[in-house]
Each structure stands twice: as structure tokens, then as C-alpha cells.
Design a protein around this motif. Sequence first.
Motif, PDB file in Angstrom:
ATOM      1  N   LYS A 139       0.806  -1.321  -0.020  1.00 21.10           N
ATOM      2  CA  LYS A 139      -0.178   0.028  -0.020  1.00 21.10           C
ATOM      3  C   LYS A 139       0.956   1.353  -0.038  1.00 21.10           C
ATOM      4  O   LYS A 139       0.276   2.164  -0.542  1.00 21.10           O
ATOM      5  CB  LYS A 139      -0.814  -0.051   1.289  1.00 21.10           C
ATOM      6  N   LYS A 144       1.755   2.613  -3.373  1.00 24.64           N
ATOM      7  CA  LYS A 144       0.534   3.401  -4.200  1.00 24.64           C
ATOM      8  C   LYS A 144       0.531   4.752  -3.607  1.00 24.64           C
ATOM      9  O   LYS A 144       0.399   5.738  -4.363  1.00 24.64           O
ATOM     10  CB  LYS A 144      -0.821   2.666  -3.931  1.00 24.64           C
ATOM     11  N   ASN A 147      -5.189  -3.257   5.718  1.00 27.12           N
ATOM     12  CA  ASN A 147      -3.987  -2.836   5.697  1.00 27.12           C
ATOM     13  C   ASN A 147      -3.897  -1.569   4.760  1.00 27.12           C
ATOM     14  O   ASN A 147      -2.937  -0.488   5.088  1.00 27.12           O
ATOM     15  CB  ASN A 147      -2.989  -3.667   4.845  1.00 27.12           C
ATOM     16  N   GLY A 157      -8.323  -0.549  -1.345  1.00 27.92           N
ATOM     17  CA  GLY A 157      -7.092  -0.791  -1.744  1.00 27.92           C
ATOM     18  C   GLY A 157      -6.165   0.079  -2.236  1.00 27.92           C
ATOM     19  O   GLY A 157      -4.972  -0.360  -2.748  1.00 27.92           O
ATOM     20  N   PRO A 165      -0.833 -11.664  -4.239  1.00 30.37           N
ATOM     21  CA  PRO A 165      -2.382 -11.574  -3.960  1.00 30.37           C
ATOM     22  C   PRO A 165      -3.230 -10.707  -4.643  1.00 30.37           C
ATOM     23  O   PRO A 165      -2.366  -9.568  -4.918  1.00 30.37           O
ATOM     24  CB  PRO A 165      -2.384 -11.644  -2.649  1.00 30.37           C
ATOM     25  N   ALA A 166      -4.554 -11.014  -4.936  1.00 30.26           N
ATOM     26  CA  ALA A 166      -5.195  -9.554  -5.674  1.00 30.26           C
ATOM     27  C   ALA A 166      -6.486  -9.530  -4.769  1.00 30.26           C
ATOM     28  O   ALA A 166      -7.389 -10.200  -4.397  1.00 30.26           O
ATOM     29  CB  ALA A 166      -5.584 -10.115  -7.088  1.00 30.26           C
ATOM     30  N   SER A 187      -7.611  -5.655  -4.572  1.00 32.36           N
ATOM     31  CA  SER A 187      -8.286  -4.685  -5.348  1.00 32.36           C
ATOM     32  C   SER A 187      -7.719  -4.582  -6.494  1.00 32.36           C
ATOM     33  O   SER A 187      -8.378  -4.118  -7.302  1.00 32.36           O
ATOM     34  CB  SER A 187      -8.039  -3.581  -4.349  1.00 32.36           C
ATOM     35  N   GLY A 204      -4.665  -3.676  -7.936  1.00 31.21           N
ATOM     36  CA  GLY A 204      -3.813  -2.554  -8.394  1.00 31.21           C
ATOM     37  C   GLY A 204      -2.369  -3.144  -8.530  1.00 31.21           C
ATOM     38  O   GLY A 204      -1.487  -2.805  -9.361  1.00 31.21           O
ATOM     39  N   THR A 205      -2.131  -4.123  -7.579  1.00 27.55           N
ATOM     40  CA  THR A 205      -0.642  -4.748  -7.512  1.00 27.55           C
ATOM     41  C   THR A 205      -0.456  -5.557  -8.829  1.00 27.55           C
ATOM     42  O   THR A 205       0.534  -5.577  -9.544  1.00 27.55           O
ATOM     43  CB  THR A 205      -0.540  -5.811  -6.270  1.00 27.55           C
ATOM     44  N   GLU A 248       0.836 -13.364   6.212  1.00 26.76           N
ATOM     45  CA  GLU A 248      -0.272 -13.423   7.025  1.00 26.76           C
ATOM     46  C   GLU A 248      -1.311 -14.113   6.460  1.00 26.76           C
ATOM     47  O   GLU A 248      -1.404 -14.615   5.034  1.00 26.76           O
ATOM     48  CB  GLU A 248      -0.547 -11.735   7.297  1.00 26.76           C
ATOM     49  N   TYR A 271      -3.947 -12.618   2.802  1.00 23.04           N
ATOM     50  CA  TYR A 271      -3.596 -12.236   1.211  1.00 23.04           C
ATOM     51  C   TYR A 271      -2.290 -13.244   0.930  1.00 23.04           C
ATOM     52  O   TYR A 271      -2.578 -14.261  -0.050  1.00 23.04           O
ATOM     53  CB  TYR A 271      -2.924 -10.985   1.268  1.00 23.04           C
ATOM     54  N   THR A 296       3.891  -8.836  -0.215  1.00 24.51           N
ATOM     55  CA  THR A 296       3.162  -7.729  -0.007  1.00 24.51           C
ATOM     56  C   THR A 296       2.733  -7.160   1.341  1.00 24.51           C
ATOM     57  O   THR A 296       2.397  -5.836   1.457  1.00 24.51           O
ATOM     58  CB  THR A 296       1.859  -7.886  -1.004  1.00 24.51           C
ATOM     59  N   ASN A 297       2.990  -7.877   2.101  1.00 29.87           N
ATOM     60  CA  ASN A 297       2.561  -7.634   3.713  1.00 29.87           C
ATOM     61  C   ASN A 297       3.556  -6.722   4.542  1.00 29.87           C
ATOM     62  O   ASN A 297       4.758  -6.672   3.999  1.00 29.87           O
ATOM     63  CB  ASN A 297       2.190  -8.429   4.529  1.00 29.87           C
TER      64      ASN A 297
HETATM   65  C1  LIG Z   1      -3.914  -5.055  -0.134  1.00 29.15           C
HETATM   66  C2  LIG Z   1      -3.013  -6.167   0.227  1.00 29.15           C
HETATM   67  C3  LIG Z   1      -3.019  -6.905  -1.093  1.00 29.15           C
HETATM   68  C4  LIG Z   1      -3.718  -6.670  -2.396  1.00 29.15           C
HETATM   69  O1  LIG Z   1      -3.186  -5.865  -3.222  1.00 29.15           O
HETATM   70  P1  LIG Z   1      -4.183  -5.142  -4.213  1.00 29.15           P
HETATM   71  O2  LIG Z   1      -3.444  -4.299  -4.852  1.00 29.15           O
HETATM   72  O3  LIG Z   1      -5.309  -4.590  -3.396  1.00 29.15           O
HETATM   73  O4  LIG Z   1      -4.844  -6.542  -5.042  1.00 29.15           O
HETATM   74  C5  LIG Z   1      -1.970  -7.912  -1.118  1.00 29.15           C
HETATM   75  N1  LIG Z   1      -1.265  -8.273   0.180  1.00 29.15           N
HETATM   76  C6  LIG Z   1      -1.552  -7.644   1.156  1.00 29.15           C
HETATM   77  C7  LIG Z   1      -0.701  -7.996   2.585  1.00 29.15           C
HETATM   78  C8  LIG Z   1      -2.454  -6.507   1.285  1.00 29.15           C
HETATM   79  O5  LIG Z   1      -2.486  -5.902   2.234  1.00 29.15           O
END
Ligand SMILES: *Cc1c(COP(=O)(O)O)cnc(C)c1O
Length: 327
Positions: free
Chosen positions: A57, A60, A85, A161, A196-197, A199, A201-202, A293, A296, A323-324
Motif C-alpha cells: 500500500k 501506491k 492494511n 486498496g 495476492p489480488a 483490489s 492494483g498490484t 499473514e 493475502y 506484499t505485507n
Molecule cells: C492489499 C493487500 C494486497 C492486495 O493488493 P491489491 O493491490 O489490493 O490487489 C496483497 N497483500 C497484502 C498484504 C495487502 O494488504
Amino acid sequence: MPYLHQWSPALGETLPHRALGTGPTPVRAVPGLASGPAAVWLKDESSFGDGGWGGNKVRKLEWLLPDVERRRRPTILTFGALGTNWGLATALYARDAGIATALALIDQPIDAHVRRQLERLDASGATIHRTRTKGRTVALAPWLIARHSSRFRPPYVLPAGGSSPLGTLGYVETALEIAAQVEAGDLPEPGHVIVPAGSGGTTAGLALGFALAGLSTRVVGVVVTDQLRLDREAMGRLADKSAALLRRRGATFATPRLDFEMTTDQLGPGYGEPTPESTAAMERASTEGLTLEPVYTAKAMAALLDMNERGDLGDRPVLFLNTNGPR
Ligand SMILES: *Cc1c(COP(=O)(O)O)cnc(C)c1O
């Protein structure tokens, strides 16, 4: 200087960026997680973010916060589930920039992880509205906007997200960072990148970024919620909007060929609901020193292990993005 500004110097003038973390984030091989022919590599996004929270996040917000300031909006209004998150990262980094945050939150199963998040959200100073369901959130939107307008300035409204076309540039930037790491020999060119998806954007940002960077890497978006549209069509549209934004700001490039797929195989009963596969993936990752975690990254790792075991990832390396970002 961000990779996007190096890639297209015109953007340096038109697309403001504020560094909120320190890149490039580290990459390493994790041989213990190779359940099939593809070698497994990890890029650890948890270390990205200098303001008390890390992860995807923050990437972004580097593009979003300067836009909120440019439009002189005093408050960000955004959406998520109780353990969001995104809401927490927004509250912390916006606060540092002198911007208030209002969150409309829908329910999700409450476990120890979500309870901890709620405590941190409370402490962040954000205004929290527990709207419970998506339907009620939509119905309450006009009231929420009026409630968080001040001196005729409406709030800056962001989707769950942070996956607006602008926020999605955070992962276009990350794709260019990965391309630079490949170029420098820190990482072999991945055949697949698994994320992970939630929302989207990733996923959409990486797919666009790899196309712009000329990498032959396919993105696999592992869907973890059924509350938002996260199919190929919706993700392609988001990537197209981000590409259109880059063009409007002065970048010139040929029509990008996006290479990505979405899988719902690990969703299970729904958002925040663990599955036997996600629980096993979390345990297996932890023996390799990688803390996931449940919402995701455990489901994305379950997809990686399963797809590699089936041979669906071929024999080129696969890159997992953690991504966490709790810090
Ligand atoms: C929000 C989140 C995602 C998802 O990313 P998006 O861009 O919203 O698809 C993945 N992993 C974690 C830990 C997140 O907090």
C-alpha cells in the motif's frame, strides 16, 4: 529518482512522486519452497515504507499523496474491511503529510490478526465508520462525502486498496525496479510473478510495468475476495487506465502487451477465511524464515506451491512478492 521518471523524463514534470520507502526491496532465492520445476525467489516488500507500516500500500501512496496535496483536499475518504492494511497505511502516511483519513469499513471474520489491526487503526487517528456491508457503504456514500467535506472542499475519495489508475502506478514502478534488479544480475528474469489480488492494483500495475520494461514475465493474481470484480477483463481495464494516465502526462510508448492471469482457486469460503491449503502454506513458509499473514499472502503462497507442483509454472524461476508490511 523513481524508475518511472527515468523511463520517461517527461513524467518528472507532470507526475509528482514522494518517496515514502527505501528501494529496491531485497530479493533472495528460497530453495526450500520449490515444490516443482520452477526455482522460487522472494522479493520482500515488507521492508518498503519508512513511516511505521510497510508493504504494497505504501507503493501506491507514493503517487497518491502528492495528488491529494496538489488538489488541496484536507481529507482522504476510502474503504476496506475491518482489518484493512490499506486503511492503516493511508491513515499513517496521510497523517505525516497533514492530511486526515476517514474509513468506511465492512465486516470480516474477526481473529487475533484483525483485532490487532483494529487497535492500530484506532490509534492512527483516522475517523472510522463501521458500515458493515458493501450495500450499506454504497447507500451511505453521499452522507460520508458530505460529512468529510470542509470549507466546500470535498474529500479525496479512493477505492478500496488504493487501486485507482494513479495508485496502480506504484506497481508499474515496482515492475521497473524488478527489471533493474534483473538487469543488475540480482535476480534471474522470472517466468512468473505471483501476488495476492485484493483490489487488483498490484496485479494490474505489475502487468503493465513488465510490458513497458520489455520483460517476458507473466503475472499471476491470486484472488482473495469476492467483494470486488477481479477478473481478467476488470484487471485489463485498470491497466489500460493507468497506461492512458501515463500518456496524458506525456509518456510515449507502443500499446503494451499485458501478460497476466487471475486464479480464484485459493479463495475458499471468502475474504479472510483460511483454508487448509493457506494454513499449510503459512507453516511451510515460516520454516523458510518467511512470515506470511492469513488474508493475502498465505493464499498467494498456496497458489504458488500448488501451481509449481502441477508444473503449471514451467521451469523458469517464479518470483513471490511478500506484499505485507507490519513494522
Ligand atoms: C492489499 C493487500 C494486497 C492486495 O493488493 P491489491 O493491490 O489490493 O490487489 C496483497 N497483500 C497484502 C498484504 C495487502 O494488504
